[in-house]
Design a protein around this motif. Structure first.
Motif, PDB file in Angstrom:
ATOM      1  N   ASN A 388     -62.338   6.628  37.747  1.00  9.76           N
ATOM      2  CA  ASN A 388     -62.917   5.345  37.373  1.00  9.76           C
ATOM      3  C   ASN A 388     -64.432   5.482  37.512  1.00  9.76           C
ATOM      4  OD1 ASN A 388     -63.960   2.717  37.402  1.00  9.76           O
ATOM      5  ND2 ASN A 388     -61.990   1.878  38.067  1.00  9.76           N
ATOM      6  N   GLN A 389     -65.066   5.749  36.371  1.00  9.06           N
ATOM      7  CA  GLN A 389     -66.512   6.042  36.389  1.00  9.06           C
ATOM      8  C   GLN A 389     -67.283   4.869  36.966  1.00  9.06           C
ATOM      9  OE1 GLN A 389     -67.350   8.962  35.628  1.00  9.06           O
ATOM     10  NE2 GLN A 389     -66.024   9.782  34.024  1.00  9.06           N
ATOM     11  N   GLN A 390     -66.892   3.652  36.561  1.00 12.06           N
ATOM     12  CA  GLN A 390     -67.633   2.458  36.982  1.00 12.06           C
ATOM     13  C   GLN A 390     -67.652   2.317  38.496  1.00 12.06           C
ATOM     14  OE1 GLN A 390     -65.894  -0.844  34.992  1.00 12.06           O
ATOM     15  NE2 GLN A 390     -67.744  -1.268  33.820  1.00 12.06           N
ATOM     16  N   ARG A 391     -66.476   2.521  39.111  1.00 19.49           N
ATOM     17  CA  ARG A 391     -66.386   2.350  40.565  1.00 19.49           C
ATOM     18  C   ARG A 391     -66.666   3.643  41.320  1.00 19.49           C
ATOM     19  NH1 ARG A 391     -60.912  -0.082  41.569  1.00 19.49           N
ATOM     20  NH2 ARG A 391     -60.740  -1.766  40.080  1.00 19.49           N
ATOM     21  N   GLN A 393     -64.701   6.139  41.602  1.00 23.67           N
ATOM     22  CA  GLN A 393     -63.505   6.504  42.360  1.00 23.67           C
ATOM     23  C   GLN A 393     -62.613   7.456  41.564  1.00 23.67           C
ATOM     24  OE1 GLN A 393     -61.962   2.558  43.071  1.00 23.67           O
ATOM     25  NE2 GLN A 393     -62.359   2.716  45.273  1.00 23.67           N
ATOM     26  N   ILE A 395     -58.704   8.335  40.776  1.00 22.18           N
ATOM     27  CA  ILE A 395     -57.460   7.564  40.808  1.00 22.18           C
ATOM     28  C   ILE A 395     -56.316   8.507  41.189  1.00 22.18           C
ATOM     29  CG2 ILE A 395     -55.881   6.101  39.466  1.00 22.18           C
ATOM     30  CD1 ILE A 395     -58.356   5.704  37.513  1.00 22.18           C
ATOM     31  N   ASN A 405     -56.935   4.795  45.210  1.00 24.19           N
ATOM     32  CA  ASN A 405     -58.242   5.145  44.651  1.00 24.19           C
ATOM     33  C   ASN A 405     -59.112   5.696  45.765  1.00 24.19           C
ATOM     34  OD1 ASN A 405     -57.653   4.109  42.021  1.00 24.19           O
ATOM     35  ND2 ASN A 405     -57.820   2.061  42.883  1.00 24.19           N
TER      36      ASN A 405
END
Ligand code: SAM
Ligand code: SF4
Length: 459
Positions: A388-391, A393, A395, A405
């Motif tokens: 998850n690039q935005q966070r 994290q 997965i 995550n």
């Protein structure tokens, strides 16, 4: 001449995997898959009819395809709505040339040849009484690490609300030899995570008479290179203590069981023709709870079945608390064509169904908030599924089928499909959060399971 196809799939994992087999078959027949209907010679629509006016949605979608007719394209409707609506589809959507239920997919190569020869109304609708399964070595698997194997097809249970026995045909099993050959071939190809599929996967009945469900489950889990084996969906009627014992004995079997209860009220279960009572179901749950491993449980529930009273519904809510599910798939009852329940007077209004669904989901959220916290501070192995690039994290998925995550202090991100130990730092009602753990922190049980293929595959 190059032939291209586009396929759109709706519904359950069985349908998704059916499509993988259909795609493999088409590719073997010289077709190339494309990602949009505009550039396809053949447009296929693999449908689901389990709930909610599914047939209307199919006709609506076919209506959208109409703009493409006359461009020399051919159209086919596959799956449960195809079986249910049959030749009516040709009347409502005359540009469709192929209508086939899942029990006829093994005849696809022949149906394709007829299609190519210019035939207009080809049907695969008469195979629901077959003993044969759709065994094919041409399966286009969409994930290189996790793969499905269908071991049973169809269903003979005839729960009073369900279309599956009418759309997927009679229950039949593949031979243990064919299942194990496919599993070994997948392990050789690098798959480490296998999911055995069937509408009633645990009523598996080996035509060779060699293995029952628990035995074939264990045998798949013992194949070298296989690190995770899941199975879905189990029917409580066929749920045996031997399945729990197999999970305890074979580390590769995931510590998760999906056991649909449908209702916590014995009166509603009787009307649903589920052929078990609340107590009978809870006995199976007690076997799972007495396992040596912490086995996560999830379920399916229908609210608002005809005749369900407030007291019946309350019994479903209390059952959720008593069992302690890690996840519930809850649905409002939806009357389906041809089923016995469709002629039962609907006593629960849409509004009350929605209210009950909300009450159940709210209660379940609280249960999960509590239950998920048991993992805090523990080191759990996950299979890396993506990023998850935005966070920022990574997965991961745990053996219990939970999303975990996590972040890592390692200089290189772990590869998708690799297995990584993660320390859980926080729990939420539907997922866990953590940090990649050092190898030294990995519990012995995880190490034992990981040895055949190495513990952490870091790039
Ligand atoms: N064979 C599985 C079993 O017996 O539990 C279930 C298969 S079905 C594809 C998946 C779920 O859809 C069921 O467990 C049930 O909860 C739900 N379902 C099936 N028919 C339904 C209906 N008419 N209305 C609402 N939910 C339905
Ligand atoms: Fe449907 Fe019941 Fe068969 Fe499950 S067991 S597929 S709910 S008829």
């Amino acid at each position: 001449m190059a032939k291209t196809f586009y396929i759109e799939t709706f519904g359950c994992q069985m349908n998704a995997h059916d499509s993988e087999k259909v795609i493999g078959t088409l590719q073997h027949e010289g077709y190339t898959q494309v990602t949009d209907e505009d550039s396809a010679d053949l447009v296929l629509y693999n449908t689901c009819s389990i709930r909610d006016k599914a047939e209307q949605k199919v006709f609506h979608r076919l209506n959208e395809y109409k703009r493409l007719q006359g461009e020399g394209k051919r159209f086919g409707v596959l799956g449960c709505v195809a079986q249910q609506e049959g030749e009516k589809i040709f009347e409502k959507a005359p540009f469709v040339s192929l209508v086939s239920g899942s029990a006829s997919y093994r005849n696809l190569p022949e149906m394709l040849r007829r299609l190519e020869a210019g035939e207009h109304r080809i049907t695969g609708l008469d195979d629901r009484q077959t003993d044969e399964t759709f065994d094919t070595e041409f399966t286009a698997r969409s994930n290189p690490h996790r793969g499905y194997i269908t071991i049973t097809e169809g269903c003979d249970k005839f729960c009073s609300y369900c279309v599956v026995p009418y759309t997927r045909g009679k229950e039949r099993s593949r031979t243990s030899e064919s299942v194990l050959t496919e599993a070994r071939r997948m392990a050789d190809a690098g798959f480490t995570d296998i999911q055995l599929l069937g509408q009633n996967v645990n009523s598996y009945c080996d035509p060779l008479g060699k293995m029952n469900f628990a035995e074939i489950l264990a045998a798949v889990g013992e194949i070298s290179g296989i690190r995770r084996v899941r199975f879905t969906t189990s029917h409580p009627r066929h749920f045996t203590k031997q399945i729990v014992d197999a999970i305890d004995a074979v580390p590769a079997l995931c510590d998760h069981i999906h056991l649909p209860v449908q209702s916590g009220s014995s009166a509603v279960l009787r009307a649903m023709q589920r052929e078990y009572t609340r107590e009978w179901y809870l006995e199976r749950i007690s076997w799972i709870k007495s396992a040596k491993r912490d086995i996560s449980m999830t379920t399916d529930i229908i609210v608002g079945f005809p005749g369900e009273t407030d007291a019946d519904f309350e019994e479903t809510v209390t059952l959720c608390g008593e069992v302690g599910y890690d996840g519930v798939f809850a649905f409002k009852y939806s009357p389906r064509p041809n089923t016995p329940a469709v002629s039962m007077p609907e006593t629960v209004s849409e509004e009350v169904k929605s209210q009950r669904l909300q009450v159940l989901l709210d209660r379940q959220r609280e249960i999960q908030r509590d239950l998920y916290s048991r993992h805090e501070g523990k080191v759990i192995e996950v299979m890396v599924e993506g990023f998850n690039q935005q966070r920022g994290q990574i997965i991961g998925r745990t053996s219990q089928n939970k999303t975990l995550n996590f972040t890592t202090a390692q200089p290189v991100l772990p590869q998708i499909g690799s297995y990584v130990p993660v320390r859980v730092t926080k729990s939420l009602p539907n997922s866990l959060v953590g940090e990649q753990a050092g190898d030294a922190e990995v519990p012995a049980a995880v190490l034992k399971q990981a040895q055949p293929v190495g513990l952490v595959v870091l790039q």
